[in-house]
Design an enzyme around this catalytic site. Structure first.
Site, PDB file in Angstrom:
ATOM      1  N   TYR A 294       7.570  19.804   7.125  1.00 38.69           N
ATOM      2  CA  TYR A 294       6.445  20.237   7.957  1.00 38.69           C
ATOM      3  C   TYR A 294       6.905  20.394   9.410  1.00 38.69           C
ATOM      4  O   TYR A 294       6.590  21.375  10.080  1.00 38.69           O
ATOM      5  CB  TYR A 294       5.322  19.195   7.857  1.00 38.69           C
ATOM      6  CG  TYR A 294       4.042  19.530   8.578  1.00 38.69           C
ATOM      7  CD1 TYR A 294       3.022  20.236   7.942  1.00 38.69           C
ATOM      8  CD2 TYR A 294       3.827  19.124   9.892  1.00 38.69           C
ATOM      9  CE1 TYR A 294       1.839  20.532   8.600  1.00 38.69           C
ATOM     10  CE2 TYR A 294       2.652  19.411  10.563  1.00 38.69           C
ATOM     11  CZ  TYR A 294       1.652  20.124   9.913  1.00 38.69           C
ATOM     12  OH  TYR A 294       0.475  20.410  10.572  1.00 38.69           O
TER      13      TYR A 294
ATOM     14  N   HIS B  55       0.742  17.577  -6.829  1.00 41.27           N
ATOM     15  CA  HIS B  55       1.124  16.394  -6.047  1.00 41.27           C
ATOM     16  C   HIS B  55       1.932  15.422  -6.922  1.00 41.27           C
ATOM     17  O   HIS B  55       2.206  14.305  -6.503  1.00 41.27           O
ATOM     18  CB  HIS B  55      -0.114  15.666  -5.524  1.00 41.27           C
ATOM     19  CG  HIS B  55      -0.945  16.444  -4.551  1.00 41.27           C
ATOM     20  ND1 HIS B  55      -0.421  17.088  -3.449  1.00 41.27           N
ATOM     21  CD2 HIS B  55      -2.278  16.665  -4.504  1.00 41.27           C
ATOM     22  CE1 HIS B  55      -1.421  17.669  -2.778  1.00 41.27           C
ATOM     23  NE2 HIS B  55      -2.539  17.431  -3.393  1.00 41.27           N
TER      24      HIS B  55
ATOM     25  N   ARG C 287       6.572  15.575   4.907  1.00 46.79           N
ATOM     26  CA  ARG C 287       6.086  15.384   6.272  1.00 46.79           C
ATOM     27  C   ARG C 287       6.306  13.934   6.670  1.00 46.79           C
ATOM     28  O   ARG C 287       6.271  13.031   5.820  1.00 46.79           O
ATOM     29  CB  ARG C 287       4.585  15.714   6.335  1.00 46.79           C
ATOM     30  CG  ARG C 287       4.012  15.711   7.719  1.00 46.79           C
ATOM     31  CD  ARG C 287       2.518  16.032   7.715  1.00 46.79           C
ATOM     32  NE  ARG C 287       2.030  16.173   9.080  1.00 46.79           N
ATOM     33  CZ  ARG C 287       0.756  16.244   9.414  1.00 46.79           C
ATOM     34  NH1 ARG C 287      -0.177  16.207   8.483  1.00 46.79           N
ATOM     35  NH2 ARG C 287       0.403  16.358  10.676  1.00 46.79           N
TER      36      ARG C 287
ATOM     37  N   THR D  58      -0.031  20.906   2.483  1.00 47.66           N
ATOM     38  CA  THR D  58      -0.289  21.670   1.257  1.00 47.66           C
ATOM     39  C   THR D  58      -1.022  22.983   1.552  1.00 47.66           C
ATOM     40  O   THR D  58      -0.632  24.050   1.064  1.00 47.66           O
ATOM     41  CB  THR D  58      -1.189  20.844   0.302  1.00 47.66           C
ATOM     42  OG1 THR D  58      -0.782  19.479   0.363  1.00 47.66           O
ATOM     43  CG2 THR D  58      -1.121  21.364  -1.106  1.00 47.66           C
TER      44      THR D  58
ATOM     45  N   TRP E 197      -1.262  24.727   4.252  1.00 49.68           N
ATOM     46  CA  TRP E 197      -0.404  25.652   4.992  1.00 49.68           C
ATOM     47  C   TRP E 197       0.623  26.310   4.069  1.00 49.68           C
ATOM     48  O   TRP E 197       0.793  27.530   4.056  1.00 49.68           O
ATOM     49  CB  TRP E 197       0.295  24.874   6.117  1.00 49.68           C
ATOM     50  CG  TRP E 197       0.915  25.725   7.188  1.00 49.68           C
ATOM     51  CD1 TRP E 197       0.693  27.053   7.446  1.00 49.68           C
ATOM     52  CD2 TRP E 197       1.846  25.257   8.171  1.00 49.68           C
ATOM     53  NE1 TRP E 197       1.434  27.445   8.532  1.00 49.68           N
ATOM     54  CE2 TRP E 197       2.146  26.367   8.994  1.00 49.68           C
ATOM     55  CE3 TRP E 197       2.444  24.020   8.445  1.00 49.68           C
ATOM     56  CZ2 TRP E 197       3.035  26.274  10.073  1.00 49.68           C
ATOM     57  CZ3 TRP E 197       3.330  23.921   9.513  1.00 49.68           C
ATOM     58  CH2 TRP E 197       3.617  25.039  10.318  1.00 49.68           C
TER      59      TRP E 197
HETATM   60  P1  A3P Z   1      -3.596  16.527  10.368  1.00 49.08           P
HETATM   61  O1  A3P Z   1      -4.639  15.669   9.702  1.00 49.08           O
HETATM   62  O2  A3P Z   1      -2.445  15.740  10.900  1.00 49.08           O
HETATM   63  O3  A3P Z   1      -4.163  17.448  11.370  1.00 49.08           O
HETATM   64  P2  A3P Z   1      -2.870  19.026   3.293  1.00 49.08           P
HETATM   65  O4  A3P Z   1      -3.025  20.493   3.457  1.00 49.08           O
HETATM   66  O5  A3P Z   1      -1.659  18.628   2.533  1.00 49.08           O
HETATM   67  O6  A3P Z   1      -4.126  18.388   2.828  1.00 49.08           O
HETATM   68  O7  A3P Z   1      -2.549  18.458   4.762  1.00 49.08           O
HETATM   69  C1  A3P Z   1      -3.517  18.482   5.777  1.00 49.08           C
HETATM   70  C2  A3P Z   1      -2.797  18.459   7.100  1.00 49.08           C
HETATM   71  O8  A3P Z   1      -2.219  19.738   7.360  1.00 49.08           O
HETATM   72  C3  A3P Z   1      -3.756  18.189   8.248  1.00 49.08           C
HETATM   73  O9  A3P Z   1      -2.966  17.479   9.223  1.00 49.08           O
HETATM   74  C4  A3P Z   1      -4.113  19.593   8.684  1.00 49.08           C
HETATM   75  O10 A3P Z   1      -4.609  19.678  10.004  1.00 49.08           O
HETATM   76  C5  A3P Z   1      -2.774  20.302   8.549  1.00 49.08           C
HETATM   77  N1  A3P Z   1      -2.920  21.748   8.369  1.00 49.08           N
HETATM   78  C6  A3P Z   1      -3.841  22.416   7.644  1.00 49.08           C
HETATM   79  N2  A3P Z   1      -3.666  23.731   7.734  1.00 49.08           N
HETATM   80  C7  A3P Z   1      -2.607  23.935   8.551  1.00 49.08           C
HETATM   81  C8  A3P Z   1      -1.945  25.113   9.061  1.00 49.08           C
HETATM   82  N3  A3P Z   1      -2.370  26.326   8.732  1.00 49.08           N
HETATM   83  N4  A3P Z   1      -0.888  24.929   9.864  1.00 49.08           N
HETATM   84  C9  A3P Z   1      -0.467  23.683  10.198  1.00 49.08           C
HETATM   85  N5  A3P Z   1      -1.040  22.544   9.767  1.00 49.08           N
HETATM   86  C10 A3P Z   1      -2.109  22.665   8.946  1.00 49.08           C
END
Ligand code: A3P
Length: 316
Positions: free
Chosen positions: A215, A127, A149, A69, A71
């Site tokens: 993802y 969500h 994902r 989310t 990202w």
């Molecule tokens: P991991 O816990 O596997 O590292 P959300 O944003 O939906 O809450 O998801 C969080 C997940 O996205 C985490 O995964 C986080 O590290 C990853 N994430 C956050 N920012 C990101 C970015 N800029 N690029 C890639 N993944 C990212």
């Protein structure tokens, strides 16, 4: 009184008595339109469906929690803002977390009356599953981007996030209880399979309004996927932008996990609900589940996914 139970009206409490209910360590849950919510989020879902005033140019970024989310929000903000910022240091992503820039439609703390139709593009996130969002969009042809994902990576990410959020140790026993409710489908916003399928079907029915992204594909071929997102949103990169100014790579760099998590705001800031922004950045890798799940856990999840997705044409 559990915090997840506040702000629930009498009318909603009555409605809850007609729904399936459950409980977990964080509060009471009810199942509405095939998705589980804590009561205060459920109230916000009802408010959204009744009172949200959509407009044609709205864009909704949809995900199951922990599917990327943060990202997706950052990338979309950067795409839409790119013409406005000659001064790169003035970019909103440098001083705000993506969650503060893109509001969640069903947030219990969101004031929907603040979002009156306007002439500019409005960006939201959610969500909720597809059918529930559609109801609140009331027939307006808004654009919806879904990022899905791998379920096992989502589970591992949820486990870590839950421990940080609840300020408890990251233990195997928390993983086991998260795994159990995840597989049963009784977790917040679950079951994940129905969630993903709702958007998958939505994108097949109406590809010009629903974009389905992964993802893993975003990690694998970020350049092509960002261009695909820009085209879908109606703001494709011009040849000049691409070739002379390297705009695609600039956005990818700005929105990379490394650069975002290095920003002061993301190191020390918090959401309005008091969640540290740094919890949203962890490893951001594909396949981290391999280091944490037992072979039994893997085969159980794989079996469920295979059964739920059979015949859908989707794998994730
Ligand atoms: P991991 O816990 O596997 O590292 P959300 O944003 O939906 O809450 O998801 C969080 C997940 O996205 C985490 O995964 C986080 O590290 C990853 N994430 C956050 N920012 C990101 C970015 N800029 N690029 C890639 N993944 C990212």
């Amino acid at each position: 009184e559990n915090l997840r139970d506040d702000k629930v009206s009498e009318e909603t409490r009555k409605l809850i008595t007609s729904l399936p209910t459950d409980k977990d360590s964080q509060g009471n849950l009810c199942k509405y339109q095939a998705c589980w919510y804590y009561y205060n989020t459920f109230q916000a879902v009802i408010n959204f469906q009744k009172h949200f005033q959509p407009q044609e140019t709205d864009i909704v970024l949809a995900t199951f929690p922990k599917s990327g989310t943060t990202w997706l929000k950052a990338l979309t903000v950067a795409l839409l803002e790119r013409s406005k910022h000659d001064d790169p240091l003035n970019h909103p992503l440098l001083s705000n977390n993506p969650h503060a820039i893109v509001p969640l439609l069903e947030s219990p703390t969101l004031d929907l009356t603040k979002f009156l139709p306007s002439s500019s593009t409005r960006l939201f996130s959610t969500h909720m599953p597809f059918h529930t969002v559609k109801e609140g969009l009331k027939g307006y042809p808004c654009k919806i981007v879904y990022m899905c994902r791998n379920a096992k990576d989502v589970l591992i990410s949820l486990w870590h996030f839950r421990c940080k959020y609840q300020k408890i140790e990251v233990t195997k026993s928390v993983l086991e209880s998260t795994f159990e409710s995840f597989c049963r489908g009784g977790n917040f916003y679950g079951p994940i399979w129905d969630h993903v399928l709702s958007y998958w079907r939505g994108s097949l029915e109406d590809p010009s309004h629903v974009l389905f992204m992964k993802y893993e594909e975003m990690k694998e071929e970020p350049y092509a996927q960002l261009k695909r997102l820009a085209e879908f949103l109606g703001c494709p990169f011009t040849e000049e932008e691409e070739e002379e100014s390297g705009a695609v790579n600039k956005i990818l760099e700005l929105c990379s996990l490394r650069s975002l998590s290095d920003l002061e705001i993301n190191k020390s800031g918090k959401t309005v609900n008091g969640v540290d922004y740094k919890y949203f950045f962890r490893k951001g890798e594909v396949g981290d589940w391999k280091y944490h799940l037992t072979p039994e856990m893997v085969s159980k999840i794989d079996m469920i996914i295979e059964e739920k997705l059979r015949g859908s044409g989707l794998s994730f």
